[in-house]
Design a protein around this motif. Sequence first.
Motif, PDB file in Angstrom:
ATOM      1  N   ASP A  47     -15.847  36.032  23.993  1.00  0.00           N
ATOM      2  CA  ASP A  47     -15.269  35.800  25.413  1.00  0.00           C
ATOM      3  C   ASP A  47     -16.451  36.210  26.626  1.00  0.00           C
ATOM      4  O   ASP A  47     -16.502  35.421  27.609  1.00  0.00           O
ATOM      5  CB  ASP A  47     -14.149  36.887  25.560  1.00  0.00           C
ATOM      6  N   THR A  57     -10.336  34.413  12.693  1.00  0.00           N
ATOM      7  CA  THR A  57     -10.230  34.163  14.323  1.00  0.00           C
ATOM      8  C   THR A  57     -11.149  33.026  14.811  1.00  0.00           C
ATOM      9  O   THR A  57     -10.509  32.479  15.805  1.00  0.00           O
ATOM     10  CB  THR A  57     -10.952  35.587  14.836  1.00  0.00           C
ATOM     11  N   LEU A  58     -12.257  32.965  14.185  1.00  0.00           N
ATOM     12  CA  LEU A  58     -12.952  31.722  14.567  1.00  0.00           C
ATOM     13  C   LEU A  58     -12.247  30.533  14.344  1.00  0.00           C
ATOM     14  O   LEU A  58     -12.157  29.515  15.324  1.00  0.00           O
ATOM     15  CB  LEU A  58     -14.220  31.778  13.992  1.00  0.00           C
ATOM     16  N   ALA A 109      -7.639  26.116  18.913  1.00  0.00           N
ATOM     17  CA  ALA A 109      -6.710  26.062  20.235  1.00  0.00           C
ATOM     18  C   ALA A 109      -7.684  25.562  21.426  1.00  0.00           C
ATOM     19  O   ALA A 109      -7.223  25.347  22.488  1.00  0.00           O
ATOM     20  CB  ALA A 109      -6.710  27.605  20.523  1.00  0.00           C
ATOM     21  N   LYS A 161     -10.711  26.438  22.305  1.00  0.00           N
ATOM     22  CA  LYS A 161     -11.337  27.386  23.207  1.00  0.00           C
ATOM     23  C   LYS A 161     -13.110  27.050  23.178  1.00  0.00           C
ATOM     24  O   LYS A 161     -14.018  27.181  24.250  1.00  0.00           O
ATOM     25  CB  LYS A 161     -11.490  28.895  22.698  1.00  0.00           C
ATOM     26  N   TYR A 162     -13.526  26.515  22.244  1.00  0.00           N
ATOM     27  CA  TYR A 162     -15.062  26.067  22.134  1.00  0.00           C
ATOM     28  C   TYR A 162     -14.904  25.115  20.732  1.00  0.00           C
ATOM     29  O   TYR A 162     -14.124  25.266  19.954  1.00  0.00           O
ATOM     30  CB  TYR A 162     -16.121  27.110  21.829  1.00  0.00           C
ATOM     31  N   ARG A 211     -14.312  38.981  19.281  1.00  0.00           N
ATOM     32  CA  ARG A 211     -13.432  38.665  20.453  1.00  0.00           C
ATOM     33  C   ARG A 211     -14.147  38.790  21.827  1.00  0.00           C
ATOM     34  O   ARG A 211     -14.395  38.155  22.814  1.00  0.00           O
ATOM     35  CB  ARG A 211     -12.259  39.169  20.512  1.00  0.00           C
ATOM     36  N   LYS A 271      -9.161  29.889  14.458  1.00  0.00           N
ATOM     37  CA  LYS A 271      -8.064  29.774  15.457  1.00  0.00           C
ATOM     38  C   LYS A 271      -8.417  29.325  16.702  1.00  0.00           C
ATOM     39  O   LYS A 271      -7.850  28.683  17.531  1.00  0.00           O
ATOM     40  CB  LYS A 271      -7.326  31.227  15.488  1.00  0.00           C
ATOM     41  N   ASP A 272      -9.584  29.916  17.272  1.00  0.00           N
ATOM     42  CA  ASP A 272     -10.251  29.428  18.422  1.00  0.00           C
ATOM     43  C   ASP A 272     -10.646  28.170  18.585  1.00  0.00           C
ATOM     44  O   ASP A 272     -10.264  27.471  19.243  1.00  0.00           O
ATOM     45  CB  ASP A 272     -11.608  30.383  18.567  1.00  0.00           C
TER      46      ASP A 272
END
Length: 270
Positions: free
Chosen positions: A265, A118-119, A125, A127-128, A261, A121-122
């Motif tokens: 978030d 998940t990290l 993407a 996100k950070y 998540r 993918k973030d």
Amino acid sequence: MSARNSKANKAAARERIRQEQERQARKDRTRRQLIVVGSTLGSLALVGGIAFAVKKATEPSGWDEAKKVKNVTAPANTSGTNGTELIIGKPAAKKTLELYEDSRCPVCATFEQGVGPTLEKDVEAGKYKLKYVGATFLDGNSGEGSKNALSALGAAVNVSPEAFLHFKAALYSKELHPQESEDKLADDAYILKIADKVDALKDNARFEKDVKEGTFDAWAMKMSATFDDSGVKGTPTLRMDGKNVTAEGSQNAPMTAEQFRASVDKALKG
């Protein structure tokens, strides 16, 4: 038998007894001397062995020498003093998630197995960004696995940020992450076995050379010092904007994708 012969025989018998007693006394003295000499030699050997062990224990290791290196060879794709800023992600990402890990840490392995995908993918993407800070405290006074693995992580990021992320995932995988009590990561052959799971590192001559020659050993010690100076007390630890990112209702890092998540978030919202 005459009295004279009787006296002579008795005298001869007494002489034989006396001579036998002397021989036995000499044997006993010799035996005692040998025991004393043997004990002395044994003591000297023991003292010598202890002295040798103490000498070896107090001799500076290669890692001690690596700590003293001033002109550090930093991996590509790092920045900052001595290359200890290992930041991965899209430049446009506004926030940075700091991840503090020790390669031998079993809880880090649990975190990576549950949250790592998940990290990644973030970060992909946008996100950070991800800032990685490696620790070596689990080596204690005798181990080398955390240090050696951190050096290998440097060799991986020197290939590419993607190679670093994939190597880190393989290192912490259920299949390959060793028990904390086993210092397997100190073995270059085991490190290369892990690297075989990463396409960019398998049969990569430059990566293999850097691992075997310890190209980034000094860098690893500088990175470890960065962790020591961070104030972080355990691993894994997540931080964003100077605050720990923890699972809801806990002081610990999130261990599942769902917890992660929700926690991240919330941190992204400030």
